[in-house]
Scaffold this active site. Sequence first.
Site, PDB file in Angstrom:
ATOM      1  N   ASN A 194     -26.261 -22.054 -27.069  1.00 43.80           N
ATOM      2  CA  ASN A 194     -26.828 -20.682 -27.202  1.00 43.80           C
ATOM      3  C   ASN A 194     -25.991 -19.839 -28.170  1.00 43.80           C
ATOM      4  O   ASN A 194     -26.157 -18.632 -28.258  1.00 43.80           O
ATOM      5  CB  ASN A 194     -26.925 -20.001 -25.828  1.00 43.80           C
ATOM      6  CG  ASN A 194     -25.546 -19.679 -25.243  1.00 43.80           C
ATOM      7  OD1 ASN A 194     -24.522 -20.028 -25.848  1.00 43.80           O
ATOM      8  ND2 ASN A 194     -25.513 -19.038 -24.095  1.00 43.80           N
ATOM      9  N   LEU A 195     -25.071 -20.492 -28.855  1.00 46.32           N
ATOM     10  CA  LEU A 195     -24.248 -19.844 -29.906  1.00 46.32           C
ATOM     11  C   LEU A 195     -23.436 -18.658 -29.386  1.00 46.32           C
ATOM     12  O   LEU A 195     -23.005 -17.801 -30.160  1.00 46.32           O
ATOM     13  CB  LEU A 195     -25.141 -19.413 -31.091  1.00 46.32           C
ATOM     14  CG  LEU A 195     -25.962 -20.552 -31.730  1.00 46.32           C
ATOM     15  CD1 LEU A 195     -26.880 -20.002 -32.827  1.00 46.32           C
ATOM     16  CD2 LEU A 195     -25.043 -21.632 -32.319  1.00 46.32           C
ATOM     17  N   SER A 196     -23.236 -18.598 -28.051  1.00 44.16           N
ATOM     18  CA  SER A 196     -22.449 -17.464 -27.513  1.00 44.16           C
ATOM     19  C   SER A 196     -20.958 -17.644 -27.833  1.00 44.16           C
ATOM     20  O   SER A 196     -20.213 -16.675 -27.892  1.00 44.16           O
ATOM     21  CB  SER A 196     -22.634 -17.376 -25.994  1.00 44.16           C
ATOM     22  OG  SER A 196     -22.130 -18.565 -25.393  1.00 44.16           O
ATOM     23  N   SER A 246     -11.711 -30.221 -15.885  1.00 47.36           N
ATOM     24  CA  SER A 246     -10.425 -29.788 -16.447  1.00 47.36           C
ATOM     25  C   SER A 246      -9.294 -30.033 -15.455  1.00 47.36           C
ATOM     26  O   SER A 246      -9.493 -29.994 -14.246  1.00 47.36           O
ATOM     27  CB  SER A 246     -10.520 -28.291 -16.768  1.00 47.36           C
ATOM     28  OG  SER A 246      -9.228 -27.759 -16.969  1.00 47.36           O
ATOM     29  N   TYR A 282     -12.546 -19.272 -13.477  1.00 44.27           N
ATOM     30  CA  TYR A 282     -12.875 -20.386 -14.390  1.00 44.27           C
ATOM     31  C   TYR A 282     -12.524 -21.708 -13.719  1.00 44.27           C
ATOM     32  O   TYR A 282     -13.370 -22.605 -13.608  1.00 44.27           O
ATOM     33  CB  TYR A 282     -12.103 -20.255 -15.711  1.00 44.27           C
ATOM     34  CG  TYR A 282     -12.006 -21.555 -16.458  1.00 44.27           C
ATOM     35  CD1 TYR A 282     -10.830 -22.298 -16.450  1.00 44.27           C
ATOM     36  CD2 TYR A 282     -13.108 -22.075 -17.132  1.00 44.27           C
ATOM     37  CE1 TYR A 282     -10.743 -23.518 -17.102  1.00 44.27           C
ATOM     38  CE2 TYR A 282     -13.031 -23.291 -17.791  1.00 44.27           C
ATOM     39  CZ  TYR A 282     -11.853 -24.011 -17.766  1.00 44.27           C
ATOM     40  OH  TYR A 282     -11.771 -25.219 -18.397  1.00 44.27           O
ATOM     41  N   LYS A 294     -14.961 -25.058 -12.143  1.00 49.08           N
ATOM     42  CA  LYS A 294     -14.817 -26.500 -12.421  1.00 49.08           C
ATOM     43  C   LYS A 294     -14.727 -27.268 -11.092  1.00 49.08           C
ATOM     44  O   LYS A 294     -15.322 -28.330 -10.934  1.00 49.08           O
ATOM     45  CB  LYS A 294     -13.572 -26.757 -13.269  1.00 49.08           C
ATOM     46  CG  LYS A 294     -13.695 -26.256 -14.709  1.00 49.08           C
ATOM     47  CD  LYS A 294     -14.876 -26.888 -15.429  1.00 49.08           C
ATOM     48  CE  LYS A 294     -15.042 -26.372 -16.846  1.00 49.08           C
ATOM     49  NZ  LYS A 294     -16.239 -26.906 -17.513  1.00 49.08           N
ATOM     50  N   PHE A 296      -6.925 -32.563 -20.051  1.00 50.71           N
ATOM     51  CA  PHE A 296      -5.697 -31.779 -20.014  1.00 50.71           C
ATOM     52  C   PHE A 296      -5.805 -30.749 -21.136  1.00 50.71           C
ATOM     53  O   PHE A 296      -6.787 -29.976 -21.117  1.00 50.71           O
ATOM     54  CB  PHE A 296      -4.484 -32.732 -19.993  1.00 50.71           C
ATOM     55  CG  PHE A 296      -4.290 -33.242 -18.576  1.00 50.71           C
ATOM     56  CD1 PHE A 296      -5.229 -34.094 -17.997  1.00 50.71           C
ATOM     57  CD2 PHE A 296      -3.238 -32.802 -17.795  1.00 50.71           C
ATOM     58  CE1 PHE A 296      -5.111 -34.514 -16.671  1.00 50.71           C
ATOM     59  CE2 PHE A 296      -3.098 -33.236 -16.460  1.00 50.71           C
ATOM     60  CZ  PHE A 296      -4.041 -34.074 -15.899  1.00 50.71           C
ATOM     61  N   LEU A 320      -2.734 -21.798 -26.953  1.00 53.69           N
ATOM     62  CA  LEU A 320      -1.503 -21.881 -27.743  1.00 53.69           C
ATOM     63  C   LEU A 320      -1.718 -22.350 -29.181  1.00 53.69           C
ATOM     64  O   LEU A 320      -1.256 -21.695 -30.132  1.00 53.69           O
ATOM     65  CB  LEU A 320      -0.512 -22.835 -27.043  1.00 53.69           C
ATOM     66  CG  LEU A 320       0.822 -23.041 -27.767  1.00 53.69           C
ATOM     67  CD1 LEU A 320       1.616 -21.746 -27.835  1.00 53.69           C
ATOM     68  CD2 LEU A 320       1.646 -24.126 -27.076  1.00 53.69           C
ATOM     69  N   ARG A 338       2.887 -15.449 -18.304  1.00 55.51           N
ATOM     70  CA  ARG A 338       1.461 -15.093 -18.201  1.00 55.51           C
ATOM     71  C   ARG A 338       0.987 -15.415 -16.782  1.00 55.51           C
ATOM     72  O   ARG A 338       1.218 -16.530 -16.281  1.00 55.51           O
ATOM     73  CB  ARG A 338       0.639 -15.881 -19.234  1.00 55.51           C
ATOM     74  CG  ARG A 338      -0.850 -15.644 -19.184  1.00 55.51           C
ATOM     75  CD  ARG A 338      -1.590 -16.339 -20.320  1.00 55.51           C
ATOM     76  NE  ARG A 338      -1.535 -17.801 -20.159  1.00 55.51           N
ATOM     77  CZ  ARG A 338      -2.187 -18.633 -20.996  1.00 55.51           C
ATOM     78  NH1 ARG A 338      -2.882 -18.154 -22.026  1.00 55.51           N
ATOM     79  NH2 ARG A 338      -2.118 -19.928 -20.816  1.00 55.51           N
TER      80      ARG A 338
HETATM   81  C1  WQD Z   1      -0.640 -23.604 -22.960  1.00 52.27           C
HETATM   82  C2  WQD Z   1       0.786 -23.136 -22.805  1.00 52.27           C
HETATM   83  C3  WQD Z   1       1.011 -20.868 -22.036  1.00 52.27           C
HETATM   84  C4  WQD Z   1      -0.703 -18.989 -25.594  1.00 52.27           C
HETATM   85  C5  WQD Z   1      -6.185 -23.580 -20.492  1.00 52.27           C
HETATM   86  C6  WQD Z   1      -7.185 -23.904 -19.420  1.00 52.27           C
HETATM   87  C7  WQD Z   1      -7.612 -25.342 -19.566  1.00 52.27           C
HETATM   88  C8  WQD Z   1      -8.149 -25.543 -20.935  1.00 52.27           C
HETATM   89  C9  WQD Z   1      -7.072 -25.246 -21.966  1.00 52.27           C
HETATM   90  C10 WQD Z   1     -10.482 -25.218 -21.411  1.00 52.27           C
HETATM   91  C11 WQD Z   1       0.997 -22.302 -21.545  1.00 52.27           C
HETATM   92  C12 WQD Z   1       1.572 -21.025 -23.443  1.00 52.27           C
HETATM   93  C13 WQD Z   1      -0.253 -19.934 -24.676  1.00 52.27           C
HETATM   94  C14 WQD Z   1       0.227 -18.115 -26.201  1.00 52.27           C
HETATM   95  C15 WQD Z   1       1.999 -19.162 -24.968  1.00 52.27           C
HETATM   96  N1  WQD Z   1      -9.287 -24.719 -21.130  1.00 52.27           N
HETATM   97  N2  WQD Z   1       1.068 -20.003 -24.390  1.00 52.27           N
HETATM   98  N3  WQD Z   1       1.555 -18.224 -25.870  1.00 52.27           N
HETATM   99  O1  WQD Z   1      -3.466 -22.339 -20.031  1.00 52.27           O
HETATM  100  O2  WQD Z   1      -2.556 -24.721 -20.246  1.00 52.27           O
HETATM  101  O3  WQD Z   1      -5.017 -24.340 -20.270  1.00 52.27           O
HETATM  102  O4  WQD Z   1      -6.694 -23.869 -21.763  1.00 52.27           O
HETATM  103  O5  WQD Z   1     -10.791 -26.334 -21.669  1.00 52.27           O
HETATM  104  O6  WQD Z   1      -8.630 -25.613 -18.623  1.00 52.27           O
HETATM  105  O7  WQD Z   1      -6.572 -23.757 -18.155  1.00 52.27           O
HETATM  106  O8  WQD Z   1      -3.669 -23.650 -22.213  1.00 52.27           O
HETATM  107  O9  WQD Z   1      -3.155 -23.140 -24.558  1.00 52.27           O
HETATM  108  O10 WQD Z   1      -3.640 -21.208 -22.958  1.00 52.27           O
HETATM  109  O11 WQD Z   1      -1.487 -22.456 -22.785  1.00 52.27           O
HETATM  110  O12 WQD Z   1       3.205 -19.239 -24.686  1.00 52.27           O
HETATM  111  O13 WQD Z   1      -0.125 -17.227 -27.042  1.00 52.27           O
HETATM  112  O14 WQD Z   1       1.112 -22.268 -23.907  1.00 52.27           O
HETATM  113  O15 WQD Z   1       1.870 -20.036 -21.247  1.00 52.27           O
HETATM  114  O16 WQD Z   1       2.272 -22.607 -21.037  1.00 52.27           O
HETATM  115  P1  WQD Z   1      -3.576 -23.709 -20.609  1.00 52.27           P
HETATM  116  P2  WQD Z   1      -3.039 -22.554 -23.192  1.00 52.27           P
END
Ligand code: WQD
Length: 346
Positions: free
Chosen positions: A34-36, A127, A152, A156, A181, A203, A298
């Site tokens: 749906n391009l959201s 996830s 979220y 799942k 992961f 990240l 966070r």
């Molecule tokens: C990774 C690490 C942050 C951003 C989530 C969902 C998972 C999947 C992937 C959908 C953590 C750190 C992050 C930043 C940072 N979602 N970080 N500065 O939270 O492990 O997983 O996203 O498929 O289901 O739970 O991923 O990339 O947000 O964070 O230090 O600006 O990087 O604290 O340790 P996460 P993430």
Amino acid sequence: MSKKILVTGGLGFIGSHTVVALQEKGYEVVVIDNLSNSSLSVLGGITKITKSSPDFENIDLRDKVAVKKFFEKYSDIDAVIHFAASKAVGESVENPLLYYENNINTLVYLLQQLKEKDRAKFIFSSSCTVYGQADELPITESAPVKKAESPYGNTKQIGEEIIKDTCKVNDNLSAISLRYFNPIGAHPTANIGELPIGTPQNLIPFITQTAAGKRKQLSVFGDDYPTPDGTCIRDYIHVMDLARAHVIALERLLEEEQSSNYEVFNLGTGTGNSVLEVIKSFEKVSGEELPYKITDRREGDVVAAYADTSKANDVLKWKADFTLDDALASAWKWQQTLEEKKENEI
Ligand code: WQD
């Protein structure tokens, strides 16, 4: 006659890479999106790679009637790979009903159609978030599902339960939940990749946008965790390895090799890397110095999560081939391609 596969959310990050992998394996693909949280430009990127454009239907799966009409029009769908969902942890806390409607109702409407078919095959995008902070590392599929840290994550967990319960009373339905992961990286051609809308929550896109000068610096969310360097540990898996795993899981369903009609698999590399290790790896592969600062933790972050991949290794005969360096190099190439495209548009 090649099998026809519906990929919902097929213009999204993991969805688009899986569409490419399916087409390259000779499957006919129909994409619903749906391009959201994606863009039609992704369809062009897919077609550039595979030289064939999948059928595309701009449907919102929250529209139960539209879902029913889709399956009347495409009565010959052999399997469904269901990616379409909202996935921003923080947003789900602020707007839980959006997540329960978009991630749960849509799943129910799809399953209501599939259970009417003689044979239905279903792959669910789950996830590692369902584990919360696991008691033991690496995490196996039998680790207890803990109270979700966010709506979220809850969607799942609920999604997996809905599929399991439906499979229990519909032996014409076979399903696999794949617990990803941390998916990262991009297709080696840089024709498709991660396209976060607005400020990236994850990240890797934040790192690549910082290195590209779009963000001032990366905030590292806490360095006082009980880990070797104080930052959180995750299992970062290349999206290409993830896409390949979906094709393998699909073929397990199509060839009806399952011992039961509902299975769950972890998809990770089996290796954990800290945020600081990711930064170091990125600086090595990109040659760019990454400006960052340590900030507060966070809310909702788990200390460490990385997969025990032996079940996928043994049963699916799949393992991740790419390294963290490979994935980060592909993410950086994708970001540079995006910047070049923007410059050419000016
Ligand atoms: C990774 C690490 C942050 C951003 C989530 C969902 C998972 C999947 C992937 C959908 C953590 C750190 C992050 C930043 C940072 N979602 N970080 N500065 O939270 O492990 O997983 O996203 O498929 O289901 O739970 O991923 O990339 O947000 O964070 O230090 O600006 O990087 O604290 O340790 P996460 P993430």
